[in-house]
Write an enzyme that holds these catalytic residues in place. Structure first.
Site, PDB file in Angstrom:
ATOM      1  N   LEU A  92       0.809  -1.001   0.067  1.00  0.00           N
ATOM      2  CA  LEU A  92       0.120  -0.063   0.131  1.00  0.00           C
ATOM      3  C   LEU A  92       0.846   1.301  -0.062  1.00  0.00           C
ATOM      4  CD1 LEU A  92      -2.968   0.944   0.003  1.00  0.00           C
ATOM      5  CD2 LEU A  92      -3.055   0.498   2.374  1.00  0.00           C
ATOM      6  N   HIS A  93       1.524   1.288  -1.049  1.00  0.00           N
ATOM      7  CA  HIS A  93       2.250   2.535  -1.304  1.00  0.00           C
ATOM      8  C   HIS A  93       1.580   3.833  -1.631  1.00  0.00           C
ATOM      9  CE1 HIS A  93       2.588   2.106  -5.775  1.00  0.00           C
ATOM     10  NE2 HIS A  93       2.498   0.820  -5.451  1.00  0.00           N
ATOM     11  N   ALA A  94       2.043   4.918  -2.058  1.00  0.00           N
ATOM     12  CA  ALA A  94       1.587   6.219  -2.425  1.00  0.00           C
ATOM     13  C   ALA A  94       0.314   6.064  -3.528  1.00  0.00           C
ATOM     14  CB  ALA A  94       2.481   7.192  -2.940  1.00  0.00           C
ATOM     15  N   ALA A 121      -2.650   3.999  -2.233  1.00  0.00           N
ATOM     16  CA  ALA A 121      -3.160   4.733  -1.087  1.00  0.00           C
ATOM     17  C   ALA A 121      -4.058   5.915  -1.572  1.00  0.00           C
ATOM     18  CB  ALA A 121      -1.786   5.295  -0.041  1.00  0.00           C
TER      19      ALA A 121
END
Length: 89
Positions: free
Chosen positions: A15-17, A20
């Protein structure tokens, strides 16, 4: 009314940028309050920065909690986004 569901982050980068941001944008489309919970830490799912503070690599177990008039729909949409691996794979 409050609804809850558990899920596992299943995309290869976690769940990176980018995911997200997709999750936050989706959560903002609903009137319900939406939160993500990891190991007792709660984050506002409508805030990219809050989501990123959970630091969720692949395989992380999360719970989504929603309260409000369209809470059930919000959870269903988030679970669908996660199942589709945030459109990344």
């Amino acid at each position: 009314m409050e609804f809850r569901a558990s899920f596992v982050i299943n995309n290869k980068l976690g769940l990176h940028a980018r995911p997200a941001a997709k999750l936050a944008k989706l959560a903002c489309a609903y009137k319900a309050q939406v939160f993500l919970v990891r190991a007792g830490q709660m984050a506002d799912a409508k805030s990219v920065l809050d989501i990123l503070t959970l630091a969720c690599p692949p395989g992380t177990n999360l719970e989504v909690v929603a309260k409000g008039p369209d809470a059930e729909e919000a959870i269903e949409a988030i679970l669908k986004l996660v199942k589709e691996k945030f459109g990344e794979e």
